[in-house]
Scaffold this motif. Sequence first.
Motif, PDB file in Angstrom:
ATOM      1  N   UNK A 166       0.829  -1.209   0.000  1.00 46.20           N
ATOM      2  CA  UNK A 166       0.000   0.000   0.000  1.00 46.20           C
ATOM      3  C   UNK A 166       0.858   1.252   0.000  1.00 46.20           C
ATOM      4  N   UNK A 167       1.944   1.245   0.757  1.00 50.72           N
ATOM      5  CA  UNK A 167       2.834   2.408   0.775  1.00 50.72           C
ATOM      6  C   UNK A 167       3.459   2.624  -0.599  1.00 50.72           C
ATOM      7  N   UNK A 168       3.900   1.542  -1.245  1.00 49.81           N
ATOM      8  CA  UNK A 168       4.508   1.654  -2.567  1.00 49.81           C
ATOM      9  C   UNK A 168       3.504   2.146  -3.606  1.00 49.81           C
ATOM     10  N   UNK A 169       2.292   1.578  -3.566  1.00 48.42           N
ATOM     11  CA  UNK A 169       1.264   1.943  -4.545  1.00 48.42           C
ATOM     12  C   UNK A 169       0.816   3.388  -4.335  1.00 48.42           C
ATOM     13  N   UNK A 170       0.647   3.776  -3.076  1.00 44.91           N
ATOM     14  CA  UNK A 170       0.206   5.141  -2.772  1.00 44.91           C
ATOM     15  C   UNK A 170       1.196   6.183  -3.287  1.00 44.91           C
ATOM     16  N   UNK A 171       2.479   5.831  -3.263  1.00 43.19           N
ATOM     17  CA  UNK A 171       3.527   6.760  -3.698  1.00 43.19           C
ATOM     18  C   UNK A 171       4.106   6.347  -5.050  1.00 43.19           C
ATOM     19  N   UNK A 172       3.283   5.726  -5.882  1.00 40.04           N
ATOM     20  CA  UNK A 172       3.746   5.238  -7.187  1.00 40.04           C
ATOM     21  C   UNK A 172       4.454   6.342  -7.968  1.00 40.04           C
ATOM     22  N   UNK A 173       5.617   5.983  -8.522  1.00 39.05           N
ATOM     23  CA  UNK A 173       6.414   6.940  -9.261  1.00 39.05           C
ATOM     24  C   UNK A 173       7.420   7.690  -8.407  1.00 39.05           C
ATOM     25  N   UNK A 174       7.371   7.450  -7.101  1.00 41.67           N
ATOM     26  CA  UNK A 174       8.293   8.093  -6.165  1.00 41.67           C
ATOM     27  C   UNK A 174       9.175   7.039  -5.517  1.00 41.67           C
ATOM     28  N   UNK A 175      10.456   7.337  -5.401  1.00 46.55           N
ATOM     29  CA  UNK A 175      11.373   6.403  -4.757  1.00 46.55           C
ATOM     30  C   UNK A 175      11.224   6.521  -3.244  1.00 46.55           C
ATOM     31  N   UNK A 176      10.970   5.393  -2.583  1.00 42.89           N
ATOM     32  CA  UNK A 176      10.846   5.345  -1.131  1.00 42.89           C
ATOM     33  C   UNK A 176      12.094   4.672  -0.561  1.00 42.89           C
ATOM     34  N   UNK A 177      12.758   5.356   0.341  1.00 41.38           N
ATOM     35  CA  UNK A 177      13.979   4.813   0.917  1.00 41.38           C
ATOM     36  C   UNK A 177      13.652   3.708   1.918  1.00 41.38           C
ATOM     37  N   UNK A 178      14.640   2.872   2.199  1.00 47.64           N
ATOM     38  CA  UNK A 178      14.443   1.818   3.188  1.00 47.64           C
ATOM     39  C   UNK A 178      14.100   2.384   4.561  1.00 47.64           C
TER      40      UNK A 178
END
Length: 229
Positions: A166-178
């Motif tokens: 959900x976090x990845x999909x919500x911020x799709x197109x944005x790189x999320x750091x570890x």
Amino acid sequence: MPDDPIRVLLVEDDEPLRRLLTDQLNARGYSVQSVADGRAAIAAVGGDPFDIVILDRMLPFIDGVDVLRWLREQEVMTPVILLTALGRLPERVEGLEAGADDYVVKPFETDELHARIRALLRRRQASGADSATITAGDVTVSVARHRVTRAGKPVELHKTEIKLLAELVREAGTVLTRPLLLERVWGYDFVPTTNIVDAYIRRLRQRLELPGLPDPIVTVRGVGYMFRA
């Protein structure tokens, strides 16, 4: 901490370690019941509710991973931290796939275990807050309903996997750091020694894989992960 002590089931066959952890966790305000094998763990869970289970991986009579699988088959969703001396990725993934919420590789400090317990309980308190259904590309996620689909087909995931997705999909197109994913998904305010994010990402990729469709998760080396918009 809440007024009522947090109830912990500690399952550890090493007697000196079991006594040490019991004393140290009791000293921090937890209410700890400790047992020494897999059969006793199953009996204890059947008798009383616990807020969290700390489960050694290698146990007499019934292996810790088998105990974990039994719990999830019985729909006991109490958060479980798996203790393991096996630090290799396949063993860690096996524990996560069986339903563990987190794992700690021996040897470890009680401070780290305490922090992980706090993080899991924070996640549990916040788990009902996300009721939205979100979509990116051909993937749809509903955290509250524990439902995920890709290209219209259901995808079976554990609750932590769903929250990560959900976090990845919500911020799709944005790189999320570890570190950001650790904070949002696991509630950590520290960087653990284990690569739990990478292990969960590997699991997500396996579950989301469909013939003819690309991997929806992009690895940005040295930074983190991004979901394809």
